[in-house]
Enzyme design. Structure first.
Site, PDB file in Angstrom:
ATOM      1  N   HIS A 357      23.105  30.503 -30.327  1.00  0.00           N
ATOM      2  CA  HIS A 357      22.381  31.138 -29.216  1.00  0.00           C
ATOM      3  C   HIS A 357      20.881  30.960 -29.283  1.00  0.00           C
ATOM      4  O   HIS A 357      20.167  31.562 -28.471  1.00  0.00           O
ATOM      5  CB  HIS A 357      22.671  32.640 -29.167  1.00  0.00           C
ATOM      6  CG  HIS A 357      24.083  32.979 -28.856  1.00  0.00           C
ATOM      7  ND1 HIS A 357      24.526  33.260 -27.577  1.00  0.00           N
ATOM      8  CD2 HIS A 357      25.166  33.095 -29.657  1.00  0.00           C
ATOM      9  CE1 HIS A 357      25.811  33.539 -27.606  1.00  0.00           C
ATOM     10  NE2 HIS A 357      26.227  33.444 -28.866  1.00  0.00           N
ATOM     11  N   LYS A 546      13.748  42.049 -19.545  1.00  0.00           N
ATOM     12  CA  LYS A 546      14.392  41.345 -20.666  1.00  0.00           C
ATOM     13  C   LYS A 546      13.751  41.867 -21.935  1.00  0.00           C
ATOM     14  O   LYS A 546      12.765  42.596 -21.882  1.00  0.00           O
ATOM     15  CB  LYS A 546      14.201  39.834 -20.540  1.00  0.00           C
ATOM     16  CG  LYS A 546      12.735  39.428 -20.310  1.00  0.00           C
ATOM     17  CD  LYS A 546      12.552  37.917 -20.209  1.00  0.00           C
ATOM     18  CE  LYS A 546      12.956  37.323 -18.876  1.00  0.00           C
ATOM     19  NZ  LYS A 546      14.136  36.484 -18.912  1.00  0.00           N
ATOM     20  N   ARG A 547      14.317  41.504 -23.104  1.00  0.00           N
ATOM     21  CA  ARG A 547      13.680  41.920 -24.340  1.00  0.00           C
ATOM     22  C   ARG A 547      12.252  41.380 -24.416  1.00  0.00           C
ATOM     23  O   ARG A 547      11.944  40.332 -23.861  1.00  0.00           O
ATOM     24  CB  ARG A 547      14.494  41.417 -25.539  1.00  0.00           C
ATOM     25  CG  ARG A 547      15.744  42.225 -25.776  1.00  0.00           C
ATOM     26  CD  ARG A 547      15.429  43.684 -26.025  1.00  0.00           C
ATOM     27  NE  ARG A 547      14.714  43.857 -27.282  1.00  0.00           N
ATOM     28  CZ  ARG A 547      15.293  44.186 -28.428  1.00  0.00           C
ATOM     29  NH1 ARG A 547      16.587  44.430 -28.472  1.00  0.00           N
ATOM     30  NH2 ARG A 547      14.577  44.315 -29.526  1.00  0.00           N
ATOM     31  N   LYS A 552       9.143  34.661 -24.434  1.00  0.00           N
ATOM     32  CA  LYS A 552       9.516  34.994 -23.050  1.00  0.00           C
ATOM     33  C   LYS A 552       8.283  35.201 -22.160  1.00  0.00           C
ATOM     34  O   LYS A 552       8.374  35.284 -20.950  1.00  0.00           O
ATOM     35  CB  LYS A 552      10.411  36.231 -23.024  1.00  0.00           C
ATOM     36  CG  LYS A 552      11.760  36.011 -23.710  1.00  0.00           C
ATOM     37  CD  LYS A 552      12.570  37.306 -23.761  1.00  0.00           C
ATOM     38  CE  LYS A 552      13.815  37.204 -24.629  1.00  0.00           C
ATOM     39  NZ  LYS A 552      14.932  36.492 -23.966  1.00  0.00           N
ATOM     40  N   THR A 654      20.531  35.017 -19.203  1.00  0.00           N
ATOM     41  CA  THR A 654      21.628  35.451 -18.336  1.00  0.00           C
ATOM     42  C   THR A 654      21.104  36.394 -17.259  1.00  0.00           C
ATOM     43  O   THR A 654      21.701  36.502 -16.186  1.00  0.00           O
ATOM     44  CB  THR A 654      22.739  36.152 -19.144  1.00  0.00           C
ATOM     45  OG1 THR A 654      22.131  37.071 -20.063  1.00  0.00           O
ATOM     46  CG2 THR A 654      23.583  35.154 -19.907  1.00  0.00           C
TER      47      THR A 654
HETATM   48  C1  26Q Z   1      19.654  38.376 -37.039  1.00  0.00           C
HETATM   49  C2  26Q Z   1      19.494  38.748 -38.382  1.00  0.00           C
HETATM   50  C3  26Q Z   1      19.148  40.028 -38.722  1.00  0.00           C
HETATM   51  C4  26Q Z   1      18.941  40.970 -37.719  1.00  0.00           C
HETATM   52  C5  26Q Z   1      19.108  40.612 -36.390  1.00  0.00           C
HETATM   53  C6  26Q Z   1      19.455  39.322 -36.039  1.00  0.00           C
HETATM   54  C7  26Q Z   1      19.620  38.947 -34.613  1.00  0.00           C
HETATM   55  C8  26Q Z   1      20.066  39.887 -33.687  1.00  0.00           C
HETATM   56  C9  26Q Z   1      20.204  39.548 -32.348  1.00  0.00           C
HETATM   57  C10 26Q Z   1      19.349  37.666 -34.166  1.00  0.00           C
HETATM   58  C11 26Q Z   1      19.502  37.345 -32.823  1.00  0.00           C
HETATM   59  C12 26Q Z   1      19.931  38.275 -31.904  1.00  0.00           C
HETATM   60  C13 26Q Z   1      20.115  38.006 -30.494  1.00  0.00           C
HETATM   61  C14 26Q Z   1      19.967  36.835 -29.922  1.00  0.00           C
HETATM   62  C15 26Q Z   1      20.130  36.661 -28.475  1.00  0.00           C
HETATM   63  O1  26Q Z   1      20.353  37.618 -27.740  1.00  0.00           O
HETATM   64  N1  26Q Z   1      20.048  35.439 -27.981  1.00  0.00           N
HETATM   65  C16 26Q Z   1      20.206  35.195 -26.560  1.00  0.00           C
HETATM   66  O2  26Q Z   1      21.565  34.902 -26.302  1.00  0.00           O
HETATM   67  C17 26Q Z   1      21.805  34.806 -24.916  1.00  0.00           C
HETATM   68  C18 26Q Z   1      23.289  34.611 -24.713  1.00  0.00           C
HETATM   69  O3  26Q Z   1      23.668  33.328 -25.094  1.00  0.00           O
HETATM   70  C19 26Q Z   1      20.994  33.686 -24.299  1.00  0.00           C
HETATM   71  O4  26Q Z   1      21.184  33.716 -22.905  1.00  0.00           O
HETATM   72  C20 26Q Z   1      19.509  33.863 -24.613  1.00  0.00           C
HETATM   73  O5  26Q Z   1      18.788  32.755 -24.151  1.00  0.00           O
HETATM   74  C21 26Q Z   1      19.322  34.050 -26.104  1.00  0.00           C
HETATM   75  O6  26Q Z   1      17.966  34.338 -26.400  1.00  0.00           O
END
Ligand code: 26Q
Length: 819
Positions: A357, A546-547, A552, A654
């Site tokens: 992702h 969004k976050r 972003k 999304t």
């Molecule tokens: C990793 C290690 C430790 C703590 C937290 C994390 C962690 C948590 C959440 C790493 C990444 C995320 C989330 C990532 C995310 O939401 N990515 C998004 O995924 C969407 C669905 O595919 C895409 O549309 C977005 O572009 C992408 O940013």
């Protein structure tokens, strides 16, 4: 498809029964929360028969089961969605009205199930909705966090995080399934026992917890199919069950109790950012071990040959977070089922599939080996052997190329590279939008792509139209149904292209714009109630929700607002369509620069919104606590969808699709799924600007660019940046926003100046924003463009995405459920 008819009398009885039973109350003396709970119980009652029937049907067919393994499921509220999918929303609404109750109001009593951060977690929720609707069996497997994504309060313009007590009043939809509890072991050491000429590995001196599953129903739309979201909670091991060895070890009993208390306490609020916390790895192994143990146990109940496990089961890894599923399945097959390494590896690599992702370097999980091996000693041994064989294979294919080995090794530089472990252990590796997959293949994972191109594939993300149109925007949903002459778009969004022929129809345009206006009134009311700010529904609603993350570029958006405000101050009579700039975003609790950006947005809002000179031509609103439930209102009311990430950084996005489905026009870069959105709707019906992904990647390879030149040569940019440090937005405090100013102009540590190309893209962005203002003056063009966006959104249904996953990766069996 045959549905059970709604029985109003039975439903009323069911609500009254639940009220009496749960709270010993009648309607007259129950609180709103209690009534919500009672209604939810009545709805669960409508679901359970289908839930049981679905299990029976899947079992009878011996259908292949998908395990969607994810640390996050951002479900939002369940009541309204369940009623929609039961096709009972209207009936229940009317039944409640007769009882003097308002369904909408009751829905608002439900806390969001916010077991996720953002895109990745919400994608998992959309996928579950589509899988049930299409009739495929899936277990969503995750963690029952006691505290989900924090609630955001804004105090003095700053974000303050408040714990999310979503389980405070209980969860009426969940069912505790203690009969499926599984023990999960941490720490200790591995002892090798020689037995009939074979080595057996046993973990000793460990600490363990009991994983207890709670099931939530996932209702398919109008098809009687109900799947399960299984979230695991931790419980201390009953001291009676302790090894005789450990009995009476008081210290250990207390430690194990603490371990159980900690594991499921809280969701890590980092989005797209890795933090190497031991507790996070404990969470990962906790829910993975329990899920994999149960999957194997369930398979063995009806099948005798564990070597064929993959024929009936597939594990989808939602990013690298569940990657320990690879060595955990190996452990069970080797140590408990007695397979050889080759047999176990064959099963594992035919069962696991991995979705990537992100390409953001700071999001990649790399666990320190000593932390990993101390917490998961047996798992680590297995990872070592996987790495040994994998690097051997690389050396065979590329003799003498040690550089390549170090670039691809799973264990390297004292770290476990989880993405590489996931790739080695999976038969499929997919990106989430075409551009993203291309970047993986050509840049980030090029060595892996070279070595095993057959694993790589793209699955462009999607969203569920059931929640984000049918539930979130009932006025537009009814209009779509009326115009198409059918409601079938609810399960086949490709039909929505039938709206194209109305794009230039004056009546349709008027109806569409009236609906948008009503939705803007609805959002304005929400903003007034929750933020105390008046906004004008006749202004353009220009929305970025969004976050909060630097890539972003919310910062570019607010810098443009500052620029526009400067223009208006110089020329108060400037002709422009009134604009409301709406922001909503949570920043990770430890992400200082992101939190400062929130403060900046609120500071600019304070100044702009209270300046009579600009005669209400612009307003800035920061919506507190952006989350799934208020997102539904926001998408419905948006005119403009801000999708302005630095090209190459947003894997897909999304939110962009949710806006499009609701008739907002995109202003964006050629990044992630924006590329495909523009391809569907046509470039003339979107406002595209800025560097391409290739251009960004080239700049990065050549050491960035010189933002200071832009600052020196462009007086408007110069002025806006100076306002960050001259007190304009900080009551004279020159220091408050200095960090942001510096980040744009000066390199620091590892970071280049303006890493995200905000100043580089600023002019192009301002031009695109200007075109929006001009375009809005032409009401009929605008209505046409908005209708075309809705009409061209068919590709972005998660139903389409799921069909592709089923066809190319999962190969699931479809099931019909009759009652
Ligand atoms: C990793 C290690 C430790 C703590 C937290 C994390 C962690 C948590 C959440 C790493 C990444 C995320 C989330 C990532 C995310 O939401 N990515 C998004 O995924 C969407 C669905 O595919 C895409 O549309 C977005 O572009 C992408 O940013």
């Amino acid at each position: 498809m045959e549905m059970k008819k709604f029985d109003k009398q039975e439903f009323r009885y069911s609500v009254a029964y639940a009220l009496k039973n749960q709270f010993r109350k009648t309607l007259e003396d129950a609180t709103s929360q209690e009534i919500y709970q009672a209604v939810a119980h009545a709805v669960k009652n409508m679901i359970v028969d289908q839930w049981i029937a679905s299990r029976r049907e899947f079992e009878k067919k011996d259908a292949k089961t998908l395990y969607y393994l994810s640390m996050e499921f951002l479900m939002g509220r369940a009541l309204g969605n369940n009623l929609i999918n039961l096709t009972a929303y209207q009936d229940v609404k009317e039944a409640l009205e007769e009882m003097g109750l308002d369904l909408n109001y009751l829905e608002d009593q439900e806390p969001d199930a916010a077991l996720g951060n953002g895109g990745l977690g919400r994608l998992a929720a959309c996928f579950l909705d589509s899988l049930a609707t299409l009739g495929y069996e899936v277990y969503g497997c995750g963690i029952r966090y006691h505290y989900g994504m924090f609630k955001q309060k804004i105090e003095n313009g700053f974000q303050v995080e408040v714990p999310d007590e979503w389980l405070k009043d209980g969860n009426p939809f969940e069912v505790r399934r203690s009969e499926y509890s599984k023990e999960v072991k941490f720490g200790g050491y591995v002892r090798v026992i020689r037995e009939d000429g074979k080595d057996r590995y046993v973990q000793e001196g460990y600490q363990s917890v009991m994983a207890v599953p709670y099931d939530l129903p996932i209702v398919g739309y109008g098809n009687n199919v109900v799947n399960t979201l299984r979230i695991w909670d931790a419980q201390p091991i009953n001291t009676f069950n302790l090894d005789s060895f450990d009995k009476g070890d008081y210290q250990k009993a207390v430690e194990q109790e603490n371990l159980a208390k900690n594991i499921c306490e809280v969701l890590y609020p980092n989005d797209n950012h890795y933090a190497g916390k031991e507790l996070r790895l404990k969470q990962q192994y906790f829910f993975i071990s329990a899920s994999v143990q149960r999957a194997v146990e369930r398979y063995k109940q009806n099948h005798s040959d564990i070597r064929k496990f993959y024929e009936k089961n597939v594990f989808q890894l939602n990013d690298t977070h569940p990657t320990v599923a690879v060595p955990e399945l190996m452990r069970i097959l080797l140590d408990e089922e007695g397979l050889t390494w080759e047999e176990a590896w064959d099963v594992t690599t035919k069962t696991c599939a991995y979705t990537n992702h992100t390409i953001m370097a700071e999001a990649l999980e790399k666990w320190p080996i000593d932390l990993f091996s101390n917490l998961l000693p047996r798992i680590y041994q297995i990872v070592e052997e996987i790495n040994r064989r994998f690097t051997e294979q690389i050396r065979r294919m590329y003799p003498g190329d040690e550089d390549r080995v170090s670039k691809m090794a799973i264990l390297y530089n004292g770290k476990v590279r989880m993405a590489y472990l996931a790739i080695a252990g999976s038969f499929s590796v997919n990106g989430v939008a075409r551009l993203h997959t291309e970047i993986l293949e050509k840049q980030e994972l090029r060595y892996f792509y070279e070595m095993m191109p057959q694993k790589f594939n793209n699955k462009t993300n999607g969203i569920t139209q059931r929640r984000f149109l049918l539930h979130g925007n009932p006025l537009l949903a009814a209009w779509v149904t009326k115009k198409l002459g059918t409601k079938d778009w609810v399960t086949d969004l490709s039909l929505i292209e039938g709206l194209k022929k109305f794009a230039e129809d004056k009546t349709a345009q008027k109806e569409f714009m009236e609906i948008k206006y009503q939705n803007k009134v609805r959002l304005a009311k929400y903003i007034k109630e929750h933020n105390g700010i008046e906004v004008d529904p006749n202004s353009i609603f220009d929305v970025q929700v969004k976050r909060l993350h630097e890539y972003k570029r919310q910062l570019m958006n607010i810098l443009h607002v500052m620029y526009l405000y400067n223009q208006l101050k110089e020329n108060p009579d400037m002709e422009m369509a009134p604009r409301t700039f709406i922001f909503g975003a949570k920043a990770a609790a430890g992400y200082r620069r992101a939190k400062l950006t929130i403060k900046l947005i609120n500071a600019v809002a304070d100044v702009v919104n209270n300046d009579p000179d600009i005669k209400g031509k612009m307003k800035v609103v920061f919506i507190e606590d952006y989350r799934v439930s208020n997102a539904e209102l926001i998408f419905a009311a948006a005119d403009i969808s801000e999708q302005i990430s630095t090209a190459s950084k947003e894997a897909s996005g999304t939110g962009n699709m949710k806006f499009m489905l609701n008739g907002a026009i995109t202003i964006g870069t050629m990044d992630g799924a924006n590329v495909e959105i523009v391809e569907e709707v046509g470039e003339e019906y979107a406002f595209i600007f800025g560097l391409s992904a290739d251009e960004v990647i080239n700049f990065e390879k050549n050491g960035g660019y010189r933002p200071i030149d832009m600052y020196n040569s462009d007086p408007d940019i110069h002025k806006v940046l100076d306002q960050l440090t001259n007190g304009t937005y900080s009551n004279g405090d020159h220091n408050l926003f200095k960090e942001i100013y510096d980040s744009l102009l000066h390199a620091s540590g590892m970071d280049k100046a303006d890493m995200y190309f905000i100043l580089k893209d600023f002019r192009a962005y301002a031009e695109a924003e200007k075109k929006i203002g001009e375009a809005y003056m032409n009401k009929s063009w605008w209505a046409k463009a908005a209708i075309l966006n809705v009409a061209c959104s068919g590709k972005f249904s998660s139903d389409r995405t799921i069909r592709e996953y089923v066809e190319d990766i999962w190969h699931l069996d479809r099931v019909d459920v009759k009652l």
